[in-house]
Design an enzyme around this catalytic site. Structure first.
Site, PDB file in Angstrom:
ATOM      1  N   MET A 186       0.875  -1.341  -0.023  1.00 26.91           N
ATOM      2  CA  MET A 186       0.111   0.161   0.148  1.00 26.91           C
ATOM      3  C   MET A 186       1.152   1.210   0.316  1.00 26.91           C
ATOM      4  O   MET A 186       1.700   1.929   0.794  1.00 26.91           O
ATOM      5  CB  MET A 186      -0.766   0.137   1.546  1.00 26.91           C
ATOM      6  CG  MET A 186      -2.114   0.401   1.165  1.00 26.91           C
ATOM      7  SD  MET A 186      -3.163   1.353   2.670  1.00 26.91           S
ATOM      8  CE  MET A 186      -1.777   1.270   4.443  1.00 26.91           C
ATOM      9  N   CYS A 187       0.989   2.098  -1.050  1.00 27.11           N
ATOM     10  CA  CYS A 187       1.478   3.490  -0.979  1.00 27.11           C
ATOM     11  C   CYS A 187       0.566   4.246  -1.151  1.00 27.11           C
ATOM     12  O   CYS A 187      -1.136   4.191  -1.316  1.00 27.11           O
ATOM     13  CB  CYS A 187       2.074   3.177  -2.439  1.00 27.11           C
ATOM     14  SG  CYS A 187       4.013   2.508  -2.445  1.00 27.11           S
ATOM     15  N   GLY A 188       0.786   5.848  -1.193  1.00 23.68           N
ATOM     16  CA  GLY A 188       0.025   7.279  -1.207  1.00 23.68           C
ATOM     17  C   GLY A 188       0.497   8.034  -2.476  1.00 23.68           C
ATOM     18  O   GLY A 188       2.170   8.036  -2.589  1.00 23.68           O
TER      19      GLY A 188
END
Length: 316
Positions: free
Chosen positions: A1-3
């Protein structure tokens, strides 16, 4: 999960990108990066660490330009070296930078195609760099000196045809604009919004709407599965469905439960519905509240229809 985040503004966007990444820090703590564009030049800063540690005042002063993208990384593919911090950059065509949240399941096949057929070199083990080179190659296939929105959307369509997996992407084409797109099954989240200023309308793309809220942007909507949004450097917004058969992936009912320790509900200034409910309760003493959020989806929901959800609270 990245932003991921991208902003096309009317003034320097370095501080806004920094603030957005800080709000999205929970999506990745391994590395952070920002790249901005000004007068046809790119200005990049990325490294391992938290947002507050990667960007010092001297770095922020160099990130000039009213258009830029940012990324916070949680490593799910490749390694944790600073070489795989994002955004990634490729010089041809036009100079493209890209930030990516997700995973490609056919990355080995794509890497082979990129080298043998597209004649491009990938320097890391990151699937994000592979995705960048796929997008860059497909955009170069248009053969235009100045790409239009039609060229960008056609390139995104070809990306969907070649890439398998879940991904949300924001990419900047130097001197032309920012494009955001979502995989055809809508596995990874991405939203976009706008903010009215005295100089004109500014646009923002991000993984979560909370980053828009903090910066005063109004949420327009989520990108539908397979959809792309392209914002030109002068602030014109275009959207297009780029997938052949987009659909939300079937998911089973999921329930997430958090325990929140309420020390003093009367002192809390939060305006969220749950906190408002707690403060309206006759139990003003220290208590533990359980917050349960249930989500579900069906096999073939219309992409524009939001997922139904509900929340309930019970005293533990």
């Amino acid at each position: 999960m990245c932003g991921i985040v991208g902003i096309v503004g009317k003034s320097n966007v370095n501080q806004a990108l920094y603030d957005a990444l800080t709000v999205l820090q929970h999506r990745g703590q391994d590395a952070a990066g920002i790249v901005t564009s000004h007068d046809g030049r790119l200005f990049l800063r990325k490294d391992n660490g938290l947002v507050r540690d990667v960007f010092q005042q001297r770095h922020m002063q160099r990130l000039v330009g009213h258009m830029g993208i940012g990324h916070v990384r949680y490593p799910t593919a490749g390694s944790s070296t600073s070489a795989e911090a994002q955004p990634f950059y490729v010089n041809s065509p036009y100079g493209i930078t890209l930030a990516h949240n997700g995973n490609l399941t056919n990355v080995e096949q794509l890497a082979k195609e990129i080298y043998e057929s597209d004649l491009r070199h990938v320097n890391t083990n990151s699937d994000s760099e592979v995705l960048l080179n796929v997008f860059a190659h497909e955009l170069a296939q248009r053969g235009k000196l100045q790409p239009t929105e039609e060229d960008v959307f056609a390139a995104v369509t070809d990306v969907h045809n070649r890439c398998v997996g879940g991904y949300a992407v924001v990419a900047m084409v130097t001197g032309y604009g920012i494009v955001g797109f979502r995989d055809p099954h809508g596995i990874r989240p991405i939203v976009f919004g706008q903010r009215h200023t005295d100089e004109g309308v500014e646009y923002m793309i991000a993984s979560e709407s909370v980053s828009l809220d903090v910066l005063g942007f109004t949420l327009i909507r989520d990108l539908a599965p397979g959809e792309a949004v392209y914002i030109t450097e002068d602030g014109k917004l275009h959207t297009r469905q780029c997938a052949t058969n987009p659909s939300l992936t079937r998911a089973s009912s999921s329930t997430f439960t958090w325990r929140v320790r309420i020390r003093s509900s009367t002192a809390c200034r939060c305006t969220r519905p749950v906190c408002a409910w707690v403060k309206s309760s006759p139990r003003r003493s220290c208590a533990s509240v359980r917050i349960t959020i249930s989500t579900w989806s069906s096999r073939s929901l219309t992409p524009a229809v939001p997922q139904p959800w509900s929340w309930r609270t019970t005293w533990a």
